[in-house]
Design a protein around this motif. Structure first.
Motif: not given
Length: 52
Positions: A45-46, A1-2, A48-49, A52, A5, A9
């Motif tokens: 957040y979702n 996780m960056r 961005r996740r 990837k 992120d 969260l």
């Protein structure tokens, strides 16, 4: 996780806790802003996740 992120969260969790506390103490109408911010941060957040 960056790092962004983790920050998103963490902000979602913090605003959710603040919102729950405000709902218990002063009611849902005054806690609406904190709950909505928590949802916005969680959705970002979702997004961005999933990119990837």
């Amino acid at each position: 996780m960056r790092l962004p992120d983790v920050i998103l969260l963490s902000l979602a969790v913090v605003f959710l806790i603040v919102g729950i506390d405000q709902v218990i103490t002063i009611g849902f109408g005054n806690a609406y802003w904190a709950i909505m911010l928590a949802l916005i941060f969680f959705f970002v957040y979702n997004l961005r996740r999933r990119k990837k």
